[in-house]
Design a protein around this motif. Structure first.
Motif, PDB file in Angstrom:
ATOM      1  N   THR A  22     -21.899 -26.482 -10.853  1.00 35.20           N
ATOM      2  CA  THR A  22     -20.658 -26.351 -10.615  1.00 35.20           C
ATOM      3  C   THR A  22     -20.252 -24.674  -9.981  1.00 35.20           C
ATOM      4  O   THR A  22     -19.706 -24.527  -9.066  1.00 35.20           O
ATOM      5  N   SER A  23     -20.986 -24.046 -10.785  1.00 31.92           N
ATOM      6  CA  SER A  23     -20.974 -22.548 -10.523  1.00 31.92           C
ATOM      7  C   SER A  23     -21.516 -22.339  -9.409  1.00 31.92           C
ATOM      8  O   SER A  23     -20.818 -21.495  -8.312  1.00 31.92           O
ATOM      9  N   ALA A  24     -22.567 -22.949  -9.057  1.00 32.14           N
ATOM     10  CA  ALA A  24     -23.530 -22.885  -7.608  1.00 32.14           C
ATOM     11  C   ALA A  24     -22.627 -23.345  -6.576  1.00 32.14           C
ATOM     12  O   ALA A  24     -22.573 -22.848  -5.435  1.00 32.14           O
ATOM     13  N   LEU A  25     -21.963 -24.291  -7.142  1.00 29.22           N
ATOM     14  CA  LEU A  25     -21.099 -25.036  -5.768  1.00 29.22           C
ATOM     15  C   LEU A  25     -19.806 -24.046  -5.331  1.00 29.22           C
ATOM     16  O   LEU A  25     -19.589 -23.938  -4.261  1.00 29.22           O
ATOM     17  N   ALA A  26     -19.295 -23.606  -6.537  1.00 27.27           N
ATOM     18  CA  ALA A  26     -18.250 -22.686  -6.061  1.00 27.27           C
ATOM     19  C   ALA A  26     -18.500 -21.529  -5.270  1.00 27.27           C
ATOM     20  O   ALA A  26     -18.088 -21.063  -4.546  1.00 27.27           O
ATOM     21  N   ARG A  27     -19.880 -20.869  -5.797  1.00 26.71           N
ATOM     22  CA  ARG A  27     -20.267 -19.586  -5.103  1.00 26.71           C
ATOM     23  C   ARG A  27     -20.627 -19.951  -3.524  1.00 26.71           C
ATOM     24  O   ARG A  27     -20.494 -19.261  -2.614  1.00 26.71           O
ATOM     25  N   ALA A  28     -21.016 -21.138  -3.366  1.00 33.09           N
ATOM     26  CA  ALA A  28     -21.633 -21.639  -1.984  1.00 33.09           C
ATOM     27  C   ALA A  28     -20.277 -22.144  -1.353  1.00 33.09           C
ATOM     28  O   ALA A  28     -20.080 -21.470  -0.089  1.00 33.09           O
ATOM     29  N   TYR A  29     -19.383 -22.378  -1.925  1.00 34.03           N
ATOM     30  CA  TYR A  29     -17.819 -22.528  -1.019  1.00 34.03           C
ATOM     31  C   TYR A  29     -17.428 -21.165  -0.739  1.00 34.03           C
ATOM     32  O   TYR A  29     -16.720 -21.087   0.373  1.00 34.03           O
ATOM     33  N   LEU A  30     -17.560 -20.000  -1.452  1.00 33.80           N
ATOM     34  CA  LEU A  30     -17.217 -18.715  -1.063  1.00 33.80           C
ATOM     35  C   LEU A  30     -17.970 -17.959  -0.353  1.00 33.80           C
ATOM     36  O   LEU A  30     -17.325 -17.387   0.593  1.00 33.80           O
ATOM     37  N   HIS A  31     -19.410 -18.156  -0.373  1.00 29.51           N
ATOM     38  CA  HIS A  31     -20.165 -17.145   0.334  1.00 29.51           C
ATOM     39  C   HIS A  31     -21.225 -17.875   1.158  1.00 29.51           C
ATOM     40  O   HIS A  31     -21.837 -17.094   2.120  1.00 29.51           O
ATOM     41  N   SER A  32     -21.337 -19.244   1.361  1.00 26.38           N
ATOM     42  CA  SER A  32     -22.187 -19.898   2.107  1.00 26.38           C
ATOM     43  C   SER A  32     -21.545 -20.475   3.547  1.00 26.38           C
ATOM     44  O   SER A  32     -20.260 -20.390   3.678  1.00 26.38           O
ATOM     45  N   ASP A  33     -22.362 -20.387   4.758  1.00 27.93           N
ATOM     46  CA  ASP A  33     -21.732 -20.603   5.818  1.00 27.93           C
ATOM     47  C   ASP A  33     -21.655 -22.287   5.990  1.00 27.93           C
ATOM     48  O   ASP A  33     -22.523 -22.794   6.834  1.00 27.93           O
ATOM     49  N   LEU A  34     -20.821 -22.878   5.243  1.00 28.39           N
ATOM     50  CA  LEU A  34     -20.829 -24.323   5.201  1.00 28.39           C
ATOM     51  C   LEU A  34     -19.780 -24.691   6.482  1.00 28.39           C
ATOM     52  O   LEU A  34     -18.951 -23.809   7.019  1.00 28.39           O
ATOM     53  N   SER A  35     -20.075 -25.881   7.180  1.00 24.73           N
ATOM     54  CA  SER A  35     -19.101 -26.482   8.012  1.00 24.73           C
ATOM     55  C   SER A  35     -17.930 -26.505   7.293  1.00 24.73           C
ATOM     56  O   SER A  35     -17.574 -26.925   6.367  1.00 24.73           O
ATOM     57  N   VAL A  36     -16.781 -26.943   8.632  1.00 25.68           N
ATOM     58  CA  VAL A  36     -15.421 -27.473   7.869  1.00 25.68           C
ATOM     59  C   VAL A  36     -15.655 -28.760   7.120  1.00 25.68           C
ATOM     60  O   VAL A  36     -15.066 -29.005   6.108  1.00 25.68           O
ATOM     61  N   ASP A  37     -16.434 -29.867   7.594  1.00 29.30           N
ATOM     62  CA  ASP A  37     -16.621 -30.981   6.677  1.00 29.30           C
ATOM     63  C   ASP A  37     -17.214 -30.547   5.144  1.00 29.30           C
ATOM     64  O   ASP A  37     -16.488 -31.083   4.416  1.00 29.30           O
ATOM     65  N   ASP A  38     -18.073 -29.972   5.108  1.00 28.38           N
ATOM     66  CA  ASP A  38     -18.670 -29.632   4.087  1.00 28.38           C
ATOM     67  C   ASP A  38     -17.820 -28.787   3.041  1.00 28.38           C
ATOM     68  O   ASP A  38     -17.806 -29.013   1.666  1.00 28.38           O
ATOM     69  N   LEU A  39     -17.021 -27.924   3.563  1.00 24.44           N
ATOM     70  CA  LEU A  39     -15.901 -27.009   2.766  1.00 24.44           C
ATOM     71  C   LEU A  39     -15.020 -27.895   2.292  1.00 24.44           C
ATOM     72  O   LEU A  39     -14.486 -28.199   1.063  1.00 24.44           O
ATOM     73  N   ALA A  40     -14.631 -28.861   2.958  1.00 24.24           N
ATOM     74  CA  ALA A  40     -13.512 -29.963   2.515  1.00 24.24           C
ATOM     75  C   ALA A  40     -14.102 -30.629   1.341  1.00 24.24           C
ATOM     76  O   ALA A  40     -13.620 -31.088   0.391  1.00 24.24           O
ATOM     77  N   ALA A  41     -15.378 -31.223   1.515  1.00 22.28           N
ATOM     78  CA  ALA A  41     -16.077 -31.921   0.606  1.00 22.28           C
ATOM     79  C   ALA A  41     -16.319 -31.137  -0.641  1.00 22.28           C
ATOM     80  O   ALA A  41     -16.128 -31.790  -1.794  1.00 22.28           O
ATOM     81  N   ALA A  42     -16.627 -30.019  -0.414  1.00 24.38           N
ATOM     82  CA  ALA A  42     -16.740 -29.303  -1.906  1.00 24.38           C
ATOM     83  C   ALA A  42     -15.525 -29.016  -2.394  1.00 24.38           C
ATOM     84  O   ALA A  42     -15.526 -29.086  -3.553  1.00 24.38           O
ATOM     85  N   GLU A  43     -14.594 -28.744  -1.761  1.00 22.74           N
ATOM     86  CA  GLU A  43     -13.166 -28.467  -2.300  1.00 22.74           C
ATOM     87  C   GLU A  43     -12.847 -29.958  -3.055  1.00 22.74           C
ATOM     88  O   GLU A  43     -12.197 -30.066  -4.178  1.00 22.74           O
TER      89      GLU A  43
END
Length: 398
Positions: A22-43
């Protein structure tokens, strides 16, 4: 999709593993270059994890999102209302918690939450006012110690009303250079009442005797404080004394017998609702008829009038000329002169008893100061180097 794989895996993982992921997922949400769809899925995944039975998982998100402006607000707000161990990092510093959020959390009444919010950087006056009104003593003290908090004087006054009897709060406030004299006096009053209650509880004095001793000590401390008050703040101090029921004839007489004419005039202006210029004119007019009318308009007790009149007469006679010590203490010659003047006419016995107590207090204070001076002179003499015999002989020969 990575998030889909994460959701499948997380269902069977152990709490510690889920927390790391979960910590890794939260860091990815903040700092990785995710697509809009991936950001919505992560949230969406993190919203689902808000219901995870392990606080380690929720705390992992809170730790990552605590200082971020880019964190998902819905997740931050949910975590801020979680158990304290989870919420604390967000309560301490999350920029996504606005004033309304913080006020609601304070009003919920959980002491650890209030304490955490009170220490936040850059607290607004709105949040500080809510802490002053709703929070525990410990949270209010933390607020006062928070150098980045914006605290209005009205909030400080409310803290004094609620917790001025507590030594840590009182000491913090009295150490402030910007605390108005009226609030310093309020703290003195709180202290005197606390001491009276303590003495009564220990049965060292009866309730009435303890109350009288505390009131007298508070009056003395108030007069000492008034003597140090800048001229422009005296009126505010007098207004506070009147609102709190402390602007009594006894205090005013003590002030006048101490030579604090400014306090006396401001008090008469406050009580009579006349301008300070008119009051000053009546006080210093040789014709006491004007002062008599002013005294009546101020609604001061009739039985005390002879003492006030005698005090003004003594002032015009120059009794205080050459007196040292400022206006912080009763002046012995002044008190004794007023007693002599009052003895020449019928006076209330209670008034005479008060004046005699003032006379004893003034004499004791004068004796104490005299002895202090003697001791100081002796100490200075002891520090002076004695002349050696050789120097003495040389001076004699010369």
């Amino acid at each position: 999709m990575i998030v889909r794989q994460f959701l499948h895996w997380v269902r069977a993982a152990r709490p510690g593993e889920r927390a790391e992921a979960t910590s890794a997922l939260a860091r990815a949400y903040l700092h990785s270059d995710l697509s809009v769809d991936d950001l919505a899925a992560a949230e969406g995944a993190m919203i689902m994890l808000l219901d995870d039975p392990s606080p380690l998982v929720r705390q992992a998100m809170a730790d990552v999102f605590a200082s971020s402006q880019k964190a998902p607000p819905v997740v931050v707000h949910a975590l801020a209302s979680d158990q304290f161990e989870v919420a604390q990092p967000l309560l301490d510093r999350s920029p996504l918690l606005g004033d309304d959020d913080l006020v609601d959390l304070i009003k919920a009444g959980k002491p650890p939450v209030q304490l955490a919010i009170a220490g936040r950087p850059l607290l607004t006056t709105t949040v500080a006012a809510t802490i002053a009104e709703e929070a525990t003593a410990e949270a209010c003290l933390t607020l006062l110690e928070n150098s980045e908090a914006n605290i209005t004087l009205s909030s400080v006054e409310r803290i004094i009303d609620r917790f001025g009897h507590l030594a840590p709060v009182r000491e913090n406030l009295l150490a402030r250079d910007d605390l108005p004299m009226s609030m310093r006096q309020a703290l003195l009053s709180k202290l005197s009442r606390t001491l009276a209650g303590f003495v009564t509880e220990r049965q060292w004095l009866g309730p009435q005797h303890a109350e009288y001793a505390a009131r007298e000590a508070c009056e003395k401390a108030t007069l000492a404080l008034a003597a140090e008050t800048p001229y422009e703040e005296v009126g505010e101090l007098v207004q506070h004394l009147r609102r709190s029921g402390q602007l009594t004839a006894g205090m005013l007489l003590r002030g006048l017998l101490s030579g604090n004419v400014v306090l006396f005039e401001e008090a008469l202006a406050e009580l009579s609702q006349l301008s300070i210029d008119r009051v000053t004119g009546h006080v210093h007019d040789k014709n006491l008829a004007g002062f008599r009318a002013l005294y009546l308009k101020a609604e001061l007790p009739e039985i005390a009038y002879p003492a006030f009149r005698a005090a003004l007469t003594a002032l015009r006679e120059g009794v205080l000329v050459g007196e040292s010590g400022g206006a912080a203490r009763l002046k012995r010659r002044m008190v004794e002169r007023v007693i002599d003047l009052c003895a020449a006419e019928p006076c209330d016995t209670a008034l005479f008893a008060l004046l005699r107590r003032f006379a004893v207090e003034a004499a004791r204070e004068e004796a104490r100061l005299f002895c202090d001076d003697l001791v100081a002179d002796a100490a200075i003499g002891a520090r002076r180097p004695a002349m050696t015999p050789a120097i003495t002989d040389a001076r004699v020969a010369a």
